[in-house]
Design an enzyme around this catalytic site. Sequence first.
Site, PDB file in Angstrom:
ATOM      1  N   ILE A  36      -3.234  -0.253  -2.311  1.00  0.00           N
ATOM      2  CA  ILE A  36      -2.827  -0.984  -3.403  1.00  0.00           C
ATOM      3  C   ILE A  36      -2.635  -2.593  -2.969  1.00  0.00           C
ATOM      4  O   ILE A  36      -2.619  -3.225  -3.969  1.00  0.00           O
ATOM      5  CB  ILE A  36      -1.396  -0.400  -3.949  1.00  0.00           C
ATOM      6  CG1 ILE A  36      -1.109  -0.823  -5.218  1.00  0.00           C
ATOM      7  CG2 ILE A  36      -0.445  -0.726  -2.949  1.00  0.00           C
ATOM      8  CD1 ILE A  36      -0.082   0.177  -5.841  1.00  0.00           C
ATOM      9  N   HIS A 105      -3.166   8.916   7.183  1.00  0.00           N
ATOM     10  CA  HIS A 105      -4.214   8.007   6.440  1.00  0.00           C
ATOM     11  C   HIS A 105      -4.870   7.063   7.366  1.00  0.00           C
ATOM     12  O   HIS A 105      -4.462   6.599   8.266  1.00  0.00           O
ATOM     13  CB  HIS A 105      -3.604   7.292   5.535  1.00  0.00           C
ATOM     14  CG  HIS A 105      -2.460   6.281   5.688  1.00  0.00           C
ATOM     15  ND1 HIS A 105      -1.220   6.845   6.019  1.00  0.00           N
ATOM     16  CD2 HIS A 105      -2.222   4.891   5.943  1.00  0.00           C
ATOM     17  CE1 HIS A 105      -0.240   5.971   6.294  1.00  0.00           C
ATOM     18  NE2 HIS A 105      -0.870   4.746   6.595  1.00  0.00           N
ATOM     19  N   MET A 106      -6.181   6.917   7.207  1.00  0.00           N
ATOM     20  CA  MET A 106      -6.960   6.280   8.007  1.00  0.00           C
ATOM     21  C   MET A 106      -7.558   5.177   7.115  1.00  0.00           C
ATOM     22  O   MET A 106      -7.784   5.326   5.997  1.00  0.00           O
ATOM     23  CB  MET A 106      -8.351   6.961   8.436  1.00  0.00           C
ATOM     24  CG  MET A 106      -9.168   5.887   9.330  1.00  0.00           C
ATOM     25  SD  MET A 106     -10.745   6.811   9.724  1.00  0.00           S
ATOM     26  CE  MET A 106     -10.031   7.886  11.344  1.00  0.00           C
TER      27      MET A 106
HETATM   28  P1  AMP Z   1       0.846   2.057   6.854  1.00  0.00           P
HETATM   29  O1  AMP Z   1       1.502   3.348   6.541  1.00  0.00           O
HETATM   30  O2  AMP Z   1       1.659   1.402   7.430  1.00  0.00           O
HETATM   31  O3  AMP Z   1      -0.535   2.691   7.481  1.00  0.00           O
HETATM   32  O4  AMP Z   1       0.506   1.429   5.517  1.00  0.00           O
HETATM   33  C1  AMP Z   1       0.578   2.063   4.266  1.00  0.00           C
HETATM   34  C2  AMP Z   1      -0.456   1.615   3.298  1.00  0.00           C
HETATM   35  O5  AMP Z   1      -0.201   2.294   2.057  1.00  0.00           O
HETATM   36  C3  AMP Z   1      -0.162   0.151   2.984  1.00  0.00           C
HETATM   37  O6  AMP Z   1      -1.541  -0.474   3.109  1.00  0.00           O
HETATM   38  C4  AMP Z   1       0.050   0.149   1.688  1.00  0.00           C
HETATM   39  O7  AMP Z   1      -0.421  -1.086   0.955  1.00  0.00           O
HETATM   40  C5  AMP Z   1      -0.467   1.331   1.049  1.00  0.00           C
HETATM   41  N1  AMP Z   1      -0.087   1.990  -0.266  1.00  0.00           N
HETATM   42  C6  AMP Z   1       1.187   2.109  -0.209  1.00  0.00           C
HETATM   43  N2  AMP Z   1       1.468   2.776  -1.690  1.00  0.00           N
HETATM   44  C7  AMP Z   1       0.135   2.899  -2.301  1.00  0.00           C
HETATM   45  C8  AMP Z   1      -0.247   3.310  -3.332  1.00  0.00           C
HETATM   46  N3  AMP Z   1       0.544   3.950  -4.499  1.00  0.00           N
HETATM   47  N4  AMP Z   1      -1.638   3.387  -3.548  1.00  0.00           N
HETATM   48  C9  AMP Z   1      -2.438   2.874  -2.756  1.00  0.00           C
HETATM   49  N5  AMP Z   1      -2.278   2.238  -1.248  1.00  0.00           N
HETATM   50  C10 AMP Z   1      -0.792   2.377  -1.103  1.00  0.00           C
END
Ligand code: AMP
Length: 120
Positions: A36, A105-106
């Site tokens: 996002i 998540h990757m």
């Molecule tokens: P991290 O847990 O630090 O690897 O980062 C989490 C990632 O999830 C970040 O890059 C956010 O921009 C992304 N993110 C958070 N919420 C959403 C969402 N609803 N849809 C897509 N990406 C998301």
Amino acid sequence: MEYAYDDQNIFAKILRGEIPNKTVYENEYALAFEDITPQAPVHVLVIPKGPYMSLDHFARDASVEEHSGFMQAVAEVCRLTGVEEGFRAIANTRAHGVQEVPHYHMHILGGRPMGRMLAR
Ligand code: AMP
């Protein structure tokens, strides 16, 4: 190590269809969708459909089918996003890795030179 999965995290809600996402690819074991807040022209997150909080949790407890399905999704993301010139794969993990969402998540980042791996 105890892995306590919280099913109220935002990616669990995406998997349940409670929050929309921009899907890039999906199979039985994994979902790939656009980040996002993209940090590069290509920024896709690949997540397992199972309840794994981190890379090490997934690596330890996922089945062979889940591992295979996840990596097939990674391959499809690379093909579909056209990152032939290269990309970076990142799995931020817990506090030191600055993991914000506690569902493995990757990140697949590409579409431009990504710079050095870490700032010094
Ligand atoms: P991290 O847990 O630090 O690897 O980062 C989490 C990632 O999830 C970040 O890059 C956010 O921009 C992304 N993110 C958070 N919420 C959403 C969402 N609803 N849809 C897509 N990406 C998301």
